[in-house]
Design an enzyme around this catalytic site. Sequence first.
Site, PDB file in Angstrom:
ATOM      1  N   GLU A  69       0.875  -1.163   0.000  1.00 20.23           N
ATOM      2  CA  GLU A  69       0.000   0.000   0.000  1.00 20.23           C
ATOM      3  C   GLU A  69       0.918   1.221   0.000  1.00 20.23           C
ATOM      4  OE1 GLU A  69      -2.725   0.080   3.290  1.00 20.23           O
ATOM      5  OE2 GLU A  69      -3.526   2.019   2.636  1.00 20.23           O
ATOM      6  N   ARG A 102       5.240 -13.001   9.644  1.00 19.00           N
ATOM      7  CA  ARG A 102       5.920 -11.751   9.333  1.00 19.00           C
ATOM      8  C   ARG A 102       7.232 -11.662  10.076  1.00 19.00           C
ATOM      9  NH1 ARG A 102       2.312  -7.578   9.184  1.00 19.00           N
ATOM     10  NH2 ARG A 102       3.772  -5.953   9.690  1.00 19.00           N
ATOM     11  N   LYS A 136       4.694   0.781   9.270  1.00 17.75           N
ATOM     12  CA  LYS A 136       4.795   2.050   8.541  1.00 17.75           C
ATOM     13  C   LYS A 136       4.248   3.201   9.367  1.00 17.75           C
ATOM     14  CE  LYS A 136       3.043   0.169   4.846  1.00 17.75           C
ATOM     15  NZ  LYS A 136       2.453  -0.071   3.525  1.00 17.75           N
TER      16      LYS A 136
END
Length: 556
Positions: A35, A261, A271
């Site tokens: 994104e 992850r 982020k």
Amino acid sequence: MTDSIATSHNFIAKIIQEDLANGKVTRVVTRFPPEPNGYLHVGHAKSICLNFGVAEQFGGVCNLRFDDTNPEKENQEYIDAIQDDVRWLGFQWDGDVRYASSYFDQLHAWAIHLIKEGKAYVCDLSPEQAREYRGSLTEAGKDSPFRSRSVEENLALFERMRAGKFDEGACVLRARIDMASPNMNLRDPILYRIRKAHHHQTGDKWCIYPTYDFTHGQSDALEGVTHSVCTLEFEDHKPLYEWFIANLPVPAQPKQYEFGRLNLDYTVTSKRKLKSLVDNHVVSGWDDPRMPTISGMRRRGFTPNSIRNFCDMIGVTRSDGMVEISMLEHALRDDLNKNAPRAMAVLNPLKVVIENLPEGHLEQLNAEYHPDLDLGGRDMPFTRELYIDQADFKEEYSKKFKKKFTPGNRIRLRHSYVIEATGYEKDDAGNVTLVRANLIEGTLGTDPADDIKPKGVVHWVSASHAVEAELRLYERLFTHQTPDKTDGDFMDFVNTDSLSVVTAWVEPALAQVAAESNFQFEREGYYVADRRDHAAGKPVFNLTIGLREDKSLTQD
Ligand code: ATP
Ligand code: MG
């Protein structure tokens, strides 16, 4: 390369290998779907290496697709930076960059398809009401009072949503699945919401935007993605991913697979948190060399290889583990040790005067850049006055200091001659300010003829020819091993001493190197010419990492 070593600690690669072997797929298509709401970080590197890596390994392709369904948080700067990062890591996506937003027309048509099938409805519950109706993990949800709207009414309302007739938040389009499902994601999830926002790709065409869930799998299907690899938090979304694929006339049947992850200690990989470090000026920007962003790591002196090797080392599993940052540092040091040219920089200069050389003496010594690799060499001016590091001279010989330079003892100047200390000067505070020495003739590349061996090898630069350079010395950005997993605010664990700037004397060749050149400054550490600020007239080097692991940093 489809051997077992390449797949042994990567279960996704094993699945793909099996799917190819039994003919389930003939050509692997993966995608990396960031994104564009921030810069990529080291966690994304794992996903990039995995998605591009398996495509490469099995002769398939990987797409780069911007998952751009939240226009308010996204922008072109992030889009450009993400492409730079992927390319810098050494990967190339198939064809043009893709955008989920280029499928908005198709997604809109599919939303209408679901309405016509009685599988979607416009819901006017406020967000608070919707939360109440949704139930909880232990309690079934309740049907929205708008769930029974007719197909015609829904079509008309959805068209009015699209035409901008409603305010943001007034209503949403929801799938009609099962409010009692034990999986909360299946309790009539939102497909479209009203956002009167300008979009970086589609401009003002839309005032309704599809959700991630309604976008992702269908985009995969449109691109013919075979293996849609995501992180474990999407495991609960998988039944919804599959519901859309089963209930829409999509052109392909992608499958979702989840992996653990990457979490690194002493680091935050979100982020949102990284953005707050930037916005609060804790760091100089997304590419500050202390940031775990790919661009920060690049500026710090990481090489693409070191990051790719690290991702290989940690493997791909189905659990979210915590990886020690020392593993990343090990991969970095290992790559730099093998590949970085060697050069000399003196951080704490102590002048040495070689008294048996004439004033103005200048000899250009050629020194190889690397002991094992053929990286060529450079000229090192050797003159009567040199700088060595203060730590390399002591007034008295002691056991602790047996390898170093003391009056009456000899050392070898790296790539140069053996010298012998004959005397020294001190200031009022008792610090040695100058060392007098004699050069031992005939010792360039060979031991002294009198068999009196030098006590060690030290780095040096010519006092008259060295260039002043700015060295930026970095330490970890966080003092806590898990800064964002405590009760407090991760910002409380920012290491306020993580940057110090010093001046050093570097050999003249270093003033001429290109930005982003990596070096081992002998006996000092690995450094890189700063990507932004290094210039021939004004060399600037960043400390990438020390020569050896500092165990004290990891002992709590
Ligand atoms: P963040 O929480 O940092 O914003 P994200 O998952 O929202 O991360 P995306 O841009 O959606 O960021 O991520 C793109 C891809 O990278 C996704 O497939 C995501 O699963 C993967 N990814 C993100 N963070 C990690 C991580 N720490 N380890 C492995 N893969 C990750
Ligand atoms: Mg995300």
